[in-house]
Design a protein around this motif. Structure first.
Motif, PDB file in Angstrom:
ATOM      1  N   PHE A  34      32.147  40.020  45.061  1.00 30.36           N
ATOM      2  CA  PHE A  34      32.557  39.546  46.383  1.00 30.36           C
ATOM      3  C   PHE A  34      32.344  38.145  46.641  1.00 30.36           C
ATOM      4  O   PHE A  34      31.100  37.563  46.374  1.00 30.36           O
ATOM      5  CB  PHE A  34      31.650  40.288  47.673  1.00 30.36           C
ATOM      6  N   PRO A  35      33.511  37.278  46.987  1.00 30.16           N
ATOM      7  CA  PRO A  35      34.717  37.305  47.190  1.00 30.16           C
ATOM      8  C   PRO A  35      35.747  37.966  46.019  1.00 30.16           C
ATOM      9  O   PRO A  35      35.288  37.188  45.077  1.00 30.16           O
ATOM     10  CB  PRO A  35      35.221  36.400  47.987  1.00 30.16           C
ATOM     11  N   ARG A  36      36.479  38.843  46.293  1.00 29.51           N
ATOM     12  CA  ARG A  36      37.451  39.168  45.188  1.00 29.51           C
ATOM     13  C   ARG A  36      38.803  38.552  45.406  1.00 29.51           C
ATOM     14  O   ARG A  36      39.531  39.106  44.605  1.00 29.51           O
ATOM     15  CB  ARG A  36      37.184  40.657  45.002  1.00 29.51           C
ATOM     16  N   THR A  37      39.152  38.260  46.480  1.00 27.81           N
ATOM     17  CA  THR A  37      40.414  37.615  46.875  1.00 27.81           C
ATOM     18  C   THR A  37      40.158  36.303  47.840  1.00 27.81           C
ATOM     19  O   THR A  37      39.053  36.096  48.377  1.00 27.81           O
ATOM     20  CB  THR A  37      41.292  38.529  47.826  1.00 27.81           C
ATOM     21  N   ILE A  38      41.326  35.672  48.014  1.00 29.25           N
ATOM     22  CA  ILE A  38      41.186  34.353  48.529  1.00 29.25           C
ATOM     23  C   ILE A  38      40.979  34.705  50.016  1.00 29.25           C
ATOM     24  O   ILE A  38      39.912  34.066  50.768  1.00 29.25           O
ATOM     25  CB  ILE A  38      42.414  33.619  48.447  1.00 29.25           C
ATOM     26  N   PRO A  39      41.632  35.551  50.833  1.00 31.53           N
ATOM     27  CA  PRO A  39      41.307  35.785  52.045  1.00 31.53           C
ATOM     28  C   PRO A  39      39.723  36.225  52.347  1.00 31.53           C
ATOM     29  O   PRO A  39      39.010  36.054  53.372  1.00 31.53           O
ATOM     30  CB  PRO A  39      42.114  37.231  52.362  1.00 31.53           C
ATOM     31  N   GLN A  40      39.103  36.935  51.220  1.00 30.65           N
ATOM     32  CA  GLN A  40      37.742  37.354  51.342  1.00 30.65           C
ATOM     33  C   GLN A  40      36.723  35.910  51.189  1.00 30.65           C
ATOM     34  O   GLN A  40      35.772  35.930  51.919  1.00 30.65           O
ATOM     35  CB  GLN A  40      37.182  38.218  50.338  1.00 30.65           C
ATOM     36  N   ALA A  41      37.270  35.034  50.315  1.00 29.56           N
ATOM     37  CA  ALA A  41      36.532  34.020  50.323  1.00 29.56           C
ATOM     38  C   ALA A  41      36.514  33.256  51.651  1.00 29.56           C
ATOM     39  O   ALA A  41      35.429  32.520  52.172  1.00 29.56           O
ATOM     40  CB  ALA A  41      37.036  33.145  49.174  1.00 29.56           C
ATOM     41  N   GLU A  42      37.696  33.200  52.294  1.00 30.22           N
ATOM     42  CA  GLU A  42      37.556  32.587  53.444  1.00 30.22           C
ATOM     43  C   GLU A  42      36.906  33.070  54.559  1.00 30.22           C
ATOM     44  O   GLU A  42      36.233  32.436  55.451  1.00 30.22           O
ATOM     45  CB  GLU A  42      39.107  32.409  54.030  1.00 30.22           C
ATOM     46  N   ALA A  43      37.165  34.544  54.441  1.00 37.52           N
ATOM     47  CA  ALA A  43      36.165  35.410  55.425  1.00 37.52           C
ATOM     48  C   ALA A  43      34.670  34.958  55.525  1.00 37.52           C
ATOM     49  O   ALA A  43      33.996  34.774  56.305  1.00 37.52           O
ATOM     50  CB  ALA A  43      36.435  36.695  55.464  1.00 37.52           C
ATOM     51  N   LEU A  44      34.362  35.104  53.892  1.00 38.36           N
ATOM     52  CA  LEU A  44      32.954  34.749  53.900  1.00 38.36           C
ATOM     53  C   LEU A  44      32.459  33.425  54.264  1.00 38.36           C
ATOM     54  O   LEU A  44      31.656  33.292  55.146  1.00 38.36           O
ATOM     55  CB  LEU A  44      32.632  34.711  52.201  1.00 38.36           C
ATOM     56  N   ASN A  97      38.315  55.136  30.658  1.00 36.90           N
ATOM     57  CA  ASN A  97      39.542  54.994  29.822  1.00 36.90           C
ATOM     58  C   ASN A  97      39.915  53.624  29.801  1.00 36.90           C
ATOM     59  O   ASN A  97      39.781  52.835  30.743  1.00 36.90           O
ATOM     60  CB  ASN A  97      40.581  56.088  29.750  1.00 36.90           C
ATOM     61  N   GLU A  98      40.601  53.303  28.626  1.00 38.18           N
ATOM     62  CA  GLU A  98      41.110  51.879  28.187  1.00 38.18           C
ATOM     63  C   GLU A  98      42.149  51.559  29.187  1.00 38.18           C
ATOM     64  O   GLU A  98      42.122  50.179  29.592  1.00 38.18           O
ATOM     65  CB  GLU A  98      41.282  51.756  26.850  1.00 38.18           C
ATOM     66  N   GLU A  99      42.875  52.400  29.428  1.00 38.03           N
ATOM     67  CA  GLU A  99      44.275  52.285  30.514  1.00 38.03           C
ATOM     68  C   GLU A  99      43.472  51.579  31.748  1.00 38.03           C
ATOM     69  O   GLU A  99      44.045  50.807  32.344  1.00 38.03           O
ATOM     70  CB  GLU A  99      44.791  53.322  30.538  1.00 38.03           C
ATOM     71  N   LEU A 100      42.622  52.349  32.381  1.00 36.00           N
ATOM     72  CA  LEU A 100      42.083  52.071  33.729  1.00 36.00           C
ATOM     73  C   LEU A 100      41.358  50.783  33.719  1.00 36.00           C
ATOM     74  O   LEU A 100      41.365  49.958  34.619  1.00 36.00           O
ATOM     75  CB  LEU A 100      41.192  53.144  34.135  1.00 36.00           C
ATOM     76  N   ILE A 101      40.627  50.439  32.643  1.00 29.64           N
ATOM     77  CA  ILE A 101      39.858  49.204  32.485  1.00 29.64           C
ATOM     78  C   ILE A 101      40.824  48.083  32.256  1.00 29.64           C
ATOM     79  O   ILE A 101      40.663  47.069  32.979  1.00 29.64           O
ATOM     80  CB  ILE A 101      38.931  49.274  31.243  1.00 29.64           C
ATOM     81  N   ALA A 102      41.994  48.457  31.607  1.00 32.56           N
ATOM     82  CA  ALA A 102      42.974  47.223  31.561  1.00 32.56           C
ATOM     83  C   ALA A 102      43.385  47.020  32.801  1.00 32.56           C
ATOM     84  O   ALA A 102      43.851  45.742  33.240  1.00 32.56           O
ATOM     85  CB  ALA A 102      44.008  47.599  30.471  1.00 32.56           C
ATOM     86  N   GLN A 103      43.665  48.241  33.829  1.00 32.09           N
ATOM     87  CA  GLN A 103      44.262  47.869  35.050  1.00 32.09           C
ATOM     88  C   GLN A 103      43.243  47.146  36.117  1.00 32.09           C
ATOM     89  O   GLN A 103      43.669  46.238  36.662  1.00 32.09           O
ATOM     90  CB  GLN A 103      44.359  49.345  35.892  1.00 32.09           C
ATOM     91  N   ARG A 104      42.106  47.347  35.859  1.00 30.77           N
ATOM     92  CA  ARG A 104      40.974  46.599  36.720  1.00 30.77           C
ATOM     93  C   ARG A 104      41.045  45.088  36.211  1.00 30.77           C
ATOM     94  O   ARG A 104      40.820  44.316  37.070  1.00 30.77           O
ATOM     95  CB  ARG A 104      39.594  47.089  36.533  1.00 30.77           C
ATOM     96  N   VAL A 105      41.163  44.903  34.776  1.00 27.31           N
ATOM     97  CA  VAL A 105      41.183  43.448  34.427  1.00 27.31           C
ATOM     98  C   VAL A 105      42.327  42.854  34.768  1.00 27.31           C
ATOM     99  O   VAL A 105      42.392  41.494  35.369  1.00 27.31           O
ATOM    100  CB  VAL A 105      41.081  43.357  32.828  1.00 27.31           C
ATOM    101  N   LYS A 106      43.614  43.484  34.959  1.00 35.09           N
ATOM    102  CA  LYS A 106      44.906  42.978  35.499  1.00 35.09           C
ATOM    103  C   LYS A 106      44.757  42.608  37.069  1.00 35.09           C
ATOM    104  O   LYS A 106      44.892  41.332  37.277  1.00 35.09           O
ATOM    105  CB  LYS A 106      45.851  43.862  35.299  1.00 35.09           C
ATOM    106  N   ASN A 157      42.734  39.459  36.973  1.00 34.22           N
ATOM    107  CA  ASN A 157      43.380  38.280  36.811  1.00 34.22           C
ATOM    108  C   ASN A 157      44.221  37.911  37.989  1.00 34.22           C
ATOM    109  O   ASN A 157      44.365  36.757  37.986  1.00 34.22           O
ATOM    110  CB  ASN A 157      44.334  38.400  35.574  1.00 34.22           C
ATOM    111  N   ASN A 158      45.140  38.793  38.504  1.00 35.05           N
ATOM    112  CA  ASN A 158      46.096  38.487  39.557  1.00 35.05           C
ATOM    113  C   ASN A 158      45.346  37.861  40.893  1.00 35.05           C
ATOM    114  O   ASN A 158      45.762  37.088  41.554  1.00 35.05           O
ATOM    115  CB  ASN A 158      46.804  39.743  39.935  1.00 35.05           C
ATOM    116  N   LYS A 159      44.367  38.940  41.315  1.00 30.91           N
ATOM    117  CA  LYS A 159      43.768  38.578  42.560  1.00 30.91           C
ATOM    118  C   LYS A 159      42.645  37.926  42.651  1.00 30.91           C
ATOM    119  O   LYS A 159      42.192  37.114  43.664  1.00 30.91           O
ATOM    120  CB  LYS A 159      43.868  39.971  43.533  1.00 30.91           C
ATOM    121  N   THR A 160      41.530  38.089  41.745  1.00 30.32           N
ATOM    122  CA  THR A 160      40.294  37.530  41.966  1.00 30.32           C
ATOM    123  C   THR A 160      40.179  36.167  41.240  1.00 30.32           C
ATOM    124  O   THR A 160      39.541  35.247  41.635  1.00 30.32           O
ATOM    125  CB  THR A 160      39.325  38.723  41.301  1.00 30.32           C
ATOM    126  N   ALA A 161      41.026  36.080  40.029  1.00 28.68           N
ATOM    127  CA  ALA A 161      40.688  34.819  39.200  1.00 28.68           C
ATOM    128  C   ALA A 161      40.881  33.725  40.211  1.00 28.68           C
ATOM    129  O   ALA A 161      40.101  32.506  39.996  1.00 28.68           O
ATOM    130  CB  ALA A 161      41.450  34.676  38.042  1.00 28.68           C
TER     131      ALA A 161
END
Ligand code: ADP
Length: 191
Positions: free
Chosen positions: A87-97, A139-148, A151-155
């Motif tokens: 945490f924060p994992r999104t820009i709105p979370q960072a602003e809220a923090l 499983n690898e698919e689920l992990i890839a989904q978390r990494v995606k 990359n989209n929302k947290t990076a």
């Protein structure tokens, strides 16, 4: 007072390094992943809702995790400092923090990112899944989904702290002790 955001993709080693940092620097550890799993174990309504999303590798809504962090900050008025993990994992979370901290007359000292390549993340998480039983590590698919999702929302959250000149990073592959040493160098420079 040191208030640190420990940042990095799933499997970067945030939990491992947080445990060491809280011990050495006397900080309170706030992990939204752990807080959510506690809700799931307790069988609360919030936990029930979060479980479906977490098991699918999707972020839970911002207001849910922001509310949990708000409560935890209130429950620890005498803390010497906090480590935010996951945490924060999104820009709105960072602003809220920032707002939550400001309301208490404190602020984030620094974000420290653990940098780990995607290939390494996937093998670490699959290994963790064998012993932890965490459904999202299975499983690898689920992990890839978390990494995606990362990359989209947290990076982009890194840029938020870069623009405040609060961003530091450490390479997260190698000996755990060595990585910890690098983190401590940054921490000691902030103090
Ligand atoms: P990891 O970083 O290894 O994926 P966490 O325990 O931090 O593990 O998080 C597990 C799951 O909990 C995430 O995939 C997400 O669904 C949910 N979660 C944790 N923290 C947050 C957050 N700050 N915002 C939204 N969802 C979160």
């Amino acid at each position: 007072m040191l208030n640190i955001v420990l940042f990095g993709p799933p499997g970067a080693g945030k939990g491992t390094q947080s445990a060491r940092l809280i011990e050495k620097y006397g900080l309170v550890h706030l992990s939204t992943g752990d807080l959510l799993r506690t809700e799931i174990t307790a069988g609360t309504e919030l936990g029930l809702k979060a479980k479906g999303l977490m098991d699918a590798g999707i972020l839970v809504p911002d207001e849910v995790v922001i509310g949990m962090i708000d409560n935890k900050l209130s429950q620890n008025p005498d803390a010497g400092g906090f480590i935010f993990d996951g945490f924060p994992r999104t820009i709105p979370q960072a602003e809220a923090l920032d707002k939550l901290m400001e309301g208490r007359g404190i602020s984030i000292s620094s974000m420290i990112a653990l940098e780990v390549e995607e290939k390494e993340l996937i093998s670490r998480l699959l290994l963790r899944g064998q012993s932890s039983g965490r459904p999202d590590d299975q499983n690898e698919e689920l992990i890839a989904q978390r990494v995606k999702e990362y990359n989209n929302k947290t990076a982009p959250v890194a840029s938020y702290y870069k623009s405040q000149n609060k961003f530091h990073s450490v390479y997260g592959i190698g000996e755990i002790d060595h990585i910890f040493g690098q983190l401590c160098l940054i921490m000691d420079n902030l103090a």
